[in-house]
Write an enzyme that holds these catalytic residues in place. Structure first.
Site, mmCIF file in Angstrom:
data_model
loop_
_atom_site.group_PDB
_atom_site.id
_atom_site.type_symbol
_atom_site.label_atom_id
_atom_site.label_comp_id
_atom_site.label_asym_id
_atom_site.label_seq_id
_atom_site.Cartn_x
_atom_site.Cartn_y
_atom_site.Cartn_z
ATOM 1 N N GLU A 42 -4.856 -16.661 -5.055
ATOM 2 C CA GLU A 42 -5.339 -15.979 -6.265
ATOM 3 C C GLU A 42 -4.522 -14.775 -6.622
ATOM 4 O O GLU A 42 -4.746 -13.805 -5.964
ATOM 5 C CB GLU A 42 -6.847 -15.594 -5.868
ATOM 6 C CG GLU A 42 -7.771 -16.658 -5.258
ATOM 7 C CD GLU A 42 -8.489 -17.206 -6.526
ATOM 8 O OE1 GLU A 42 -7.878 -17.186 -8.039
ATOM 9 O OE2 GLU A 42 -9.397 -18.320 -6.206
ATOM 10 N N CYS B 175 -9.070 -8.475 -11.306
ATOM 11 C CA CYS B 175 -8.159 -9.630 -11.516
ATOM 12 C C CYS B 175 -8.679 -10.236 -12.962
ATOM 13 O O CYS B 175 -7.791 -10.505 -13.921
ATOM 14 C CB CYS B 175 -7.995 -10.527 -10.399
ATOM 15 S SG CYS B 175 -9.555 -11.172 -10.270
HETATM 16 P P1 NAD Z 1 -0.562 -6.800 -3.675
HETATM 17 O O1 NAD Z 1 0.318 -8.193 -3.600
HETATM 18 O O2 NAD Z 1 0.382 -5.612 -3.765
HETATM 19 O O3 NAD Z 1 -1.071 -6.740 -2.099
HETATM 20 C C1 NAD Z 1 -2.043 -7.480 -1.604
HETATM 21 C C2 NAD Z 1 -1.987 -7.820 -0.153
HETATM 22 O O4 NAD Z 1 -0.739 -8.535 0.375
HETATM 23 C C3 NAD Z 1 -2.303 -6.619 0.565
HETATM 24 O O5 NAD Z 1 -3.139 -6.722 1.694
HETATM 25 C C4 NAD Z 1 -0.711 -6.244 0.996
HETATM 26 O O6 NAD Z 1 -0.342 -5.577 2.236
HETATM 27 C C5 NAD Z 1 -0.473 -7.768 1.327
HETATM 28 N N1 NAD Z 1 1.040 -7.923 1.269
HETATM 29 C C6 NAD Z 1 2.060 -7.187 0.683
HETATM 30 N N2 NAD Z 1 3.541 -7.741 0.917
HETATM 31 C C7 NAD Z 1 3.271 -8.940 1.536
HETATM 32 C C8 NAD Z 1 3.795 -10.111 1.846
HETATM 33 N N3 NAD Z 1 5.208 -9.993 1.927
HETATM 34 N N4 NAD Z 1 3.402 -11.334 2.513
HETATM 35 C C9 NAD Z 1 2.050 -11.071 2.580
HETATM 36 N N5 NAD Z 1 1.067 -10.010 2.357
HETATM 37 C C10 NAD Z 1 1.775 -9.142 1.616
HETATM 38 O O7 NAD Z 1 -1.844 -6.746 -4.585
HETATM 39 P P2 NAD Z 1 -2.658 -5.387 -4.648
HETATM 40 O O8 NAD Z 1 -2.162 -4.415 -5.357
HETATM 41 O O9 NAD Z 1 -3.356 -4.940 -3.559
HETATM 42 O O10 NAD Z 1 -3.854 -6.170 -5.838
HETATM 43 C C11 NAD Z 1 -3.748 -6.032 -7.210
HETATM 44 C C12 NAD Z 1 -3.496 -7.324 -7.804
HETATM 45 O O11 NAD Z 1 -4.181 -8.429 -7.143
HETATM 46 C C13 NAD Z 1 -3.330 -7.536 -9.127
HETATM 47 O O12 NAD Z 1 -2.478 -8.116 -9.856
HETATM 48 C C14 NAD Z 1 -4.784 -8.295 -9.250
HETATM 49 O O13 NAD Z 1 -4.782 -9.254 -10.668
HETATM 50 C C15 NAD Z 1 -4.811 -9.195 -8.295
HETATM 51 N N6 NAD Z 1 -5.951 -9.754 -8.038
HETATM 52 C C16 NAD Z 1 -6.181 -11.132 -8.165
HETATM 53 C C17 NAD Z 1 -7.576 -11.819 -7.823
HETATM 54 C C18 NAD Z 1 -7.895 -13.265 -7.975
HETATM 55 O O14 NAD Z 1 -8.704 -13.599 -7.554
HETATM 56 N N7 NAD Z 1 -6.908 -13.870 -8.859
HETATM 57 C C19 NAD Z 1 -8.622 -10.971 -7.309
HETATM 58 C C20 NAD Z 1 -8.191 -9.556 -7.104
HETATM 59 C C21 NAD Z 1 -6.885 -9.076 -7.453
#
Ligand code: NAD
Length: 467
Positions: free
Chosen positions: A242, A276
């Protein structure tokens, strides 16, 4: 000790762990444990050991336990909401922290109680083929900071219901909200079935590449989603991704600006725009453009902005410095390009370090970064169009495809919905979710579905039995 017993139960002793501050004030209110990759290995080993017995309980018994966990979350919803309101910053009221805490209980119950029967695929000439979904094993749940507890539950609850065990990795910005909801569930779950591992991005990277992981449920940015796809080449983990969104909305000719303005506003500004599937760019027909812009600006100006913990706030701070920087940069750039800042357009520093006024930007071009990129904050660019085909082409021009909305005559809108490139098309609403209606993205917004029976199947291993 604080006045929040749930916070006391999860916070690391003062002096150890990482300080966690109120997003509105920067005042430290708790300490998050800092788990390492060694803790991650231990949690995954425990999840592996616990999985067969959890699966053997069967759907009915797991549903009973999950319903008890949902009751626990409901009983402590106020303490959970307090932690979310401080850590993430969303206001308690409206579609805010109380809504998020209550939603956790609703989504756990729905995952527990949604029926999933064997599917008869073929039955003739003495042969019968049946499709059944069995547990996958160990699920890694990696979540973002914007709806920390609720999104973690969207990943955890269906996985547990299907007989998997789960290791959840909260965002480094919102560990306490996730550890709090896990603490409540663990008052009812057997040992090892659900573990929270709070750590930095290194722990995130380690979990998605780990050989003990059978499935990764990931919600976060498209960039991190791409890293996870690469990692899955090694462990062949199945993925639900997502990812980010840049949801368009199209207001059709003939729509009534006064009737839709409030829906448009909350479609965009829910959780101060940090959602999101929020409305992130709005295309409005020339004939009603000025009326829609004026109505949106009026609502934006009337919304009280303040700390998450204040009962009066309707909008809160940005959660992170990084997000505050992105929002400021995109609005400043729009202004420099000659777009019209109808209202807002500046920080509200008198309230705290990361407050930004609700902002409506008009007369802006499609190629402005505020339109082309995901702003993830309290700013809505409103674009003008005169031809519906042109508006649809512009809405589809993004690489993202999470949600979209059409506003106006419902029959006209329904007829156009098939032409929009997104996982969901809402009509006269935006971003409303239902625990039995599947949700997921297309294009760079990811793949896989959450919620309802489709969501249960996504955390199950399909098995065909032919007699
Ligand atoms: P992010 O991708 O920076 O982080 C998300 C998670 O991934 C965190 O827990 C982080 O520690 C972890 N992470 C970081 N590097 C990683 C790696 N290499 N492998 C695995 N995990 C890793 O996102 P964010 O800034 O926390 O969230 C904002 C983004 O999320 C926005 O783009 C938003 O649109 C999206 N979002 C999407 C949905 C959806 O349902 N489609 C819902 C909420 C947020």
């Amino acid at each position: 000790m604080t006045t929040n017993a749930l916070l006391d139960a999860i916070t690391a002793p003062s002096g150890s762990g990482r300080p966690v501050a109120d997003a509105a004030t920067d005042e430290v209110f708790g300490h998050a444990p800092e788990h390492t990759t060694a803790d991650l290995d231990a949690a995954l080993a425990a999840a592996r050991r616990a999985q067969p017995a959890w699966a053997a309980l069967g759907h009915e018994e797991r549903a009973r336990i999950l319903n008890a966990a949902a009751d626990e979350v409901e009983a402590h919803a106020e303490e959970l909401a307090d932690i979310i309101a401080r850590e993430q910053g969303k206001p308690l009221n409206g579609a805010g922290a109380r809504f998020e805490a209550g939603g956790c209980a609703v989504w756990i119950r729905t995952a527990a109680d949604t029926p999933l029967e064997d599917e008869v695929l073929f039955e003739a000439e003495g042969t019968r083929s049946v499709l059944r979904y069995e547990p996958l094993g160990v699920v890694a749940a990696i979540n973002p900071w914007n709806w920390p507890a609720l999104i973690a539950i969207w990943q955890i609850a269906p996985s547990l219901r299907m007989g998997n065990t789960v290791v959840a990795k909260p965002s480094e910005y919102t560990p306490l909200s996730v550890l709090a909801v896990i603490e409540l569930m663990n008052r009812h779950l057997p040992e090892g079935v659900l573990t929270g591992v709070a750590g930095g991005r290194d722990v995130g990277a380690a979990i998605s590449a780990h050989p003990e992981v059978d499935k990764v449920m990931f919600t976060g940015s498209t960039a991190t989603g791409r890293r996870i796809v690469e990692s899955s080449a090694d462990n062949l983990a199945r993925l639900t991704l997502e990812l980010g969104g840049n949801d368009p909305g199209i207001v059709l000719p003939g729509a009534d600006p006064a009737a839709i303005a409030e829906g448009l506003f909350w479609g965009a500004f829910i959780n101060t725009g940090q959602t999101c599937a929020a409305l992130k760019r709005l295309y409005v027909h020339d004939s009603i453009y000025d009326d829609v812009v004026t109505a949106l600006a009026g609502i934006a100006e009337s919304m009280p902005l303040g700390a998450g913990t204040s009962e009066e706030s309707a909008l809160g701070p940005l959660t992170t410095d990084q997000q505050f920087g992105i929002v400021s940069r995109l609005v400043d750039d729009a202004r420099q390009r000659g777009a019209r800042i109808v209202t807002g357009g500046e920080p509200a520093t008198e309230l705290g370090p990361r407050f930004y006024r609700a902002t409506i930007v008009a007369d802006i071009d499609d190629d402005a970064p505020l339109v082309a990129e995901e702003q993830f904050g309290p700013v809505l660019p409103v674009l003008r169009y005169s031809d519906v085909d042109d508006a649809i082409a512009r809405a589809n021009s993004s690489e993202q495809g999470l949600g979209a909305s059409l506003w106006g005559n419902p029959d006209e809108a329904f007829a156009l919905a098939g032409r929009i490139e997104s996982g969901t098309v809402w009509i006269n609403q935006h971003g409303t979710l239902n625990p039995v209606v599947p949700f997921g993205g297309t294009k760079a917004s990811g793949y896989g579905l959450e919620f309802g029976s489709h969501g249960l199947k996504a955390v199950g291993a399909p098995k065909v039995i032919t007699v």
